[in-house]
Design an enzyme around this catalytic site. Sequence first.
Site, PDB file in Angstrom:
ATOM      1  CD  GLU A 117      -2.825  -1.595   2.264  1.00 41.76           C
ATOM      2  OE1 GLU A 117      -3.992  -1.274   2.115  1.00 41.76           O
ATOM      3  OE2 GLU A 117      -2.263  -1.611   3.143  1.00 41.76           O
ATOM      4  CD  GLU A 137      -3.913  -6.411   3.214  1.00 45.58           C
ATOM      5  OE1 GLU A 137      -3.069  -5.449   3.004  1.00 45.58           O
ATOM      6  OE2 GLU A 137      -4.056  -7.131   2.128  1.00 45.58           O
TER       7      GLU A 137
END
Length: 263
Positions: A117, A137
């Site tokens: 990210e 995730e």
Amino acid sequence: MQSNVLYEKTGRVAFLTLNRPEKLNALDYATNDRLLSLLDQIEADDEIGAVILTGAGERAFSAGGDIHEFTQSIRRGTDEAVRDFCRRGQRMTARFEAFPKPVIAAVNGIAFGGGCEITESVHLAIASEEAVFAKPEINIGIPPTFGGTQRLPRLAGRKRALELLLTGDTFGPQRAHELGLVNDVVPGEDLLPAAFDLAERILRHSSLAAARIITAVTRGINTTIEEGLLIEREQFARMCATADVQEGLDAWIARRTPNYLGQ
């Protein structure tokens, strides 16, 4: 006590290193906060025109959020987890995305979760041939929390992003390049030289113009074209009365290299 983010000034470049190699440079709360503090310091330093971020050690850029720390926040309740983990991480990646000086990620290894990210949020990125990316995730039952559900689809397209988000599969640097996540892939020994070369190619130009370009792109990319063009005009208007514009025009007419203030 050794800092979890190292900071070195190299000419006009701020060189940051995520420095938890024993934890694959996982982003604990202290690391996120340190990054935000350093970015405030770098923004206020007129001698700095660009930022390079990499990871310490030979294995990882960043393996993502510190799961052990995050687990404790989850156990203390949703409100604390959202505040301490999600909002903190989103604040950090948003700061990178809107930072007025170009930020280049030199991705030297694992870039999972929050590490991926960060790569999505910074302005430019170069990956080594040893880099490996993932949006893992979903493996622990959560969506990405540092902006990954928003930035990756904007970079890669909805269907390609959803495949990575829903499977958690790893992907290599060439795939990251195809998806628009990184600008280039180079051998490991060439990674930092390539990042510094890119920084220097930017730094030969007006830092004020670079800031206006970053602002126009960051603010305009998620608006309509009409709104984006208005933002572009606003950024142009902010440059018109500056000494950098006059110097750039004078240098072009005289066929010489511009000499911008502070460079």
